[in-house]
Structure formats: C-alpha cells, structure tokens
Motif scaffolding. Sequence first.
Motif, PDB file in Angstrom:
ATOM      1  N   LEU A   1      14.872 120.058  52.125  1.00 51.63           N
ATOM      2  CA  LEU A   1      16.023 118.999  52.131  1.00 51.63           C
ATOM      3  C   LEU A   1      15.403 117.529  52.072  1.00 51.63           C
ATOM      4  O   LEU A   1      14.581 117.473  52.882  1.00 51.63           O
ATOM      5  CB  LEU A   1      16.785 119.365  53.260  1.00 51.63           C
ATOM      6  N   ALA A   2      16.315 116.733  51.981  1.00 46.35           N
ATOM      7  CA  ALA A   2      16.039 115.339  51.841  1.00 46.35           C
ATOM      8  C   ALA A   2      17.304 114.524  52.805  1.00 46.35           C
ATOM      9  O   ALA A   2      18.284 114.890  52.594  1.00 46.35           O
ATOM     10  CB  ALA A   2      15.721 114.427  50.564  1.00 46.35           C
ATOM     11  N   LEU A   3      16.808 113.537  53.668  1.00 47.00           N
ATOM     12  CA  LEU A   3      17.658 112.775  54.383  1.00 47.00           C
ATOM     13  C   LEU A   3      17.545 111.566  54.253  1.00 47.00           C
ATOM     14  O   LEU A   3      16.463 111.038  54.384  1.00 47.00           O
ATOM     15  CB  LEU A   3      17.631 113.063  55.887  1.00 47.00           C
ATOM     16  N   LEU A   4      18.756 110.608  54.022  1.00 47.29           N
ATOM     17  CA  LEU A   4      18.642 109.290  53.920  1.00 47.29           C
ATOM     18  C   LEU A   4      18.903 108.383  55.326  1.00 47.29           C
ATOM     19  O   LEU A   4      19.998 108.943  55.759  1.00 47.29           O
ATOM     20  CB  LEU A   4      19.535 108.797  52.774  1.00 47.29           C
TER      21      LEU A   4
ATOM     22  N   ILE B   1      25.988 116.964  60.158  1.00 50.67           N
ATOM     23  CA  ILE B   1      26.702 115.825  61.081  1.00 50.67           C
ATOM     24  C   ILE B   1      26.217 114.321  60.831  1.00 50.67           C
ATOM     25  O   ILE B   1      25.547 114.036  61.806  1.00 50.67           O
ATOM     26  CB  ILE B   1      26.291 116.237  62.764  1.00 50.67           C
ATOM     27  N   PRO B   2      26.664 113.848  59.719  1.00 47.54           N
ATOM     28  CA  PRO B   2      26.169 112.502  59.321  1.00 47.54           C
ATOM     29  C   PRO B   2      26.984 111.647  60.265  1.00 47.54           C
ATOM     30  O   PRO B   2      27.989 111.718  60.805  1.00 47.54           O
ATOM     31  CB  PRO B   2      27.072 112.526  57.923  1.00 47.54           C
TER      32      PRO B   2
ATOM     33  N   ALA C   1      21.439 116.287  60.514  1.00 44.06           N
ATOM     34  CA  ALA C   1      22.254 114.861  60.985  1.00 44.06           C
ATOM     35  C   ALA C   1      21.584 113.675  60.452  1.00 44.06           C
ATOM     36  O   ALA C   1      20.556 112.982  60.927  1.00 44.06           O
ATOM     37  CB  ALA C   1      22.152 114.795  62.413  1.00 44.06           C
ATOM     38  N   ALA C   2      22.130 113.124  59.157  1.00 46.21           N
ATOM     39  CA  ALA C   2      21.512 111.818  58.690  1.00 46.21           C
ATOM     40  C   ALA C   2      22.141 110.721  59.323  1.00 46.21           C
ATOM     41  O   ALA C   2      23.521 110.641  59.538  1.00 46.21           O
ATOM     42  CB  ALA C   2      21.762 111.764  57.136  1.00 46.21           C
ATOM     43  N   ALA C   3      21.618 109.700  59.521  1.00 46.84           N
ATOM     44  CA  ALA C   3      22.311 108.547  60.368  1.00 46.84           C
ATOM     45  C   ALA C   3      22.220 107.193  59.946  1.00 46.84           C
ATOM     46  O   ALA C   3      21.155 106.822  59.155  1.00 46.84           O
ATOM     47  CB  ALA C   3      21.526 108.618  61.799  1.00 46.84           C
TER      48      ALA C   3
ATOM     49  N   LEU D   1      20.165 116.276  49.104  1.00 40.59           N
ATOM     50  CA  LEU D   1      20.205 115.095  49.966  1.00 40.59           C
ATOM     51  C   LEU D   1      21.151 114.983  50.756  1.00 40.59           C
ATOM     52  O   LEU D   1      22.527 115.172  50.335  1.00 40.59           O
ATOM     53  CB  LEU D   1      20.141 113.759  48.904  1.00 40.59           C
ATOM     54  N   PHE D   2      21.065 114.516  52.054  1.00 44.80           N
ATOM     55  CA  PHE D   2      22.170 114.304  52.924  1.00 44.80           C
ATOM     56  C   PHE D   2      22.064 112.722  53.461  1.00 44.80           C
ATOM     57  O   PHE D   2      21.080 112.147  53.649  1.00 44.80           O
ATOM     58  CB  PHE D   2      21.679 115.212  54.173  1.00 44.80           C
ATOM     59  N   THR D   3      23.134 112.100  53.483  1.00 43.77           N
ATOM     60  CA  THR D   3      23.396 110.509  53.696  1.00 43.77           C
ATOM     61  C   THR D   3      24.404 110.481  55.037  1.00 43.77           C
ATOM     62  O   THR D   3      25.110 111.491  55.288  1.00 43.77           O
ATOM     63  CB  THR D   3      23.827 109.804  52.582  1.00 43.77           C
ATOM     64  N   PRO D   4      24.359 109.428  55.648  1.00 44.34           N
ATOM     65  CA  PRO D   4      25.032 109.175  56.978  1.00 44.34           C
ATOM     66  C   PRO D   4      26.597 109.075  56.691  1.00 44.34           C
ATOM     67  O   PRO D   4      27.112 109.020  55.637  1.00 44.34           O
ATOM     68  CB  PRO D   4      24.410 107.466  57.570  1.00 44.34           C
ATOM     69  N   GLU D   5      27.058 108.792  57.819  1.00 45.70           N
ATOM     70  CA  GLU D   5      28.564 108.542  57.974  1.00 45.70           C
ATOM     71  C   GLU D   5      28.632 107.143  57.300  1.00 45.70           C
ATOM     72  O   GLU D   5      27.780 106.058  57.174  1.00 45.70           O
ATOM     73  CB  GLU D   5      29.365 108.589  59.310  1.00 45.70           C
TER      74      GLU D   5
END
Length: 274
Positions: free
Chosen positions: A3-6, A175-176, A205-207, A36-40
Amino acid sequence: MRLALLQMTGGIDPADNARVLIDAVGEARTSSASMLFTPEMSGLLDRDRERAARAIASEAEDAVLAAVREAAATQRVWVHLGSLAVRREDGRLANRGFVIDDRGVVRARYDKLHLFDVDLPTGERWRESAAYAPGEEAVAVETPAGLLGLSICYDLRFPALYQALSGAGATLLAIPSAFTRPTGEAHWHLLMRARAVECAAFVIAAAQTGVHADGRETFGRSLVVDPWGEVLLDMGDAPGLGVVDIDPDRVAEIRGRLPVNEHRRLIPSVGIAS
C-alpha cells in the motif's frame, strides 16, 4: 500486499492539489503498490469559507475527482481519495471520501458522519457543521487489500463506528485526516492504535501535514497500524509518499486469538445505581 500513503500539505488551489495527487498515483504504480491512500480534503484545504465556496463543485463537475479517476485508470492503481469538499444536490456541502478502482470507476462514497465542532485550548475554534452536512450511513467496500471500512478524521473519536465496520467484516479501516497539531500531539497515535486493537484490523491513516496556505497547521504522522497495535509506518512531518507491505492473513491470526467481534455485545441501557 503493498500500500502507498500520500502525506501532503494541501492548499487553496484545487489545480495544484490535483497535480500532487496525480503524481502520487504515478509514484504508487512505480513503487508496485496496489492501492494509494490520500488525506482528508485532498482537493481543497481552505478555512476561508467564502473563498472556498467558489472552488467547490458538485461531484459530477469536480475537476480533482475527474483527474484522480483518470490517473487511477492510466496507472492501473486503486485509490482511496480520503475526502473532497463537494456540493450536494440540495446545495449543502459534504466532506466525502471516494474509493476508485484501477479502471477509474468510483466503487464507494462515504460522507463524514461526525463533524468537527470544537474549541481548543490554543484558541482554535472549528465549526465544520456550519458549512457541511453530516453523512447518514457507514460504508465498507471490497478492495484488493480486503474489505475496507471508510471514515474521516474526527470519526476516529467514535469507536462504535469502527466496531460496526469490523463487525460487518472490514479488515482494514481508513482514517484519512487533517488533524490539528494540539489534538494530534495529544491523541493521534493513542487513538489510531486503539481503533486497530479493539477491532483487530489494519488502520490506514493518510494525513495532511505542515503549515497550509490558509494559515492552519496540521499534524502529519501518517500511520499504518497492524491488528495487534504495532505501528508499521509513521511518516513523520514531511510531505511525500510512504510505502508499506501488509499481510492480510494477520487479521485472521489476531481475530483467532482474540475474537472481539464475536464477543462484542450490544449494551441496551445503562443502569444508574443510587
């Protein structure tokens, strides 16, 4: 499963934010990540509501959503777009997350249930409900990594939501966030690890991070926590892309030891003893 997080310092120009998101989808593909997971508020982070209102569109007309959908299809990467500010048909705004598959199709939508209306000791005052309407249902969606339960930022403080998601079979909890610095310093790691442990699920949790163009400051520290509460990834303060490998079988292993979902009971009422 990779997984990738921005982690990003989102700003007041949706076009600039879209470019960051598109680049991140490409980086995720280069890193061999499946998702890919991105923030709120990945598309627009602006506390000036009058200025922000001019940039907020309906879902069908949202240029950031369209750009990310195209990038996901081009790069063949799933994307959890943590959230965007979108205009509903009734004219009110929603803080809405999206799960987009590797063909660019929106597989799920989630409107933030719990709105951030708080007064902090630092003097910061936030009234999300003044602009946004709350969502009405919890949402989970099948992804290459497993059944993903959706939430957004302040939802983190309401464990019943995550218990409902894990009880429905979710093995990952997204939980972005755009956490403030004071609340992040006090509670970020504590609450993220608690949600993972009590649900025996991965927390992703991408932040948002750093000082933003609208003057706010966010905490960063994008996290991935495993079902035993172990932090697998902590991205610190800097914006950028983080990559982590998770073992989906870990959920079954932990739930086999501690079957919390089977043991959880509905509490019908509270008796007050005199």
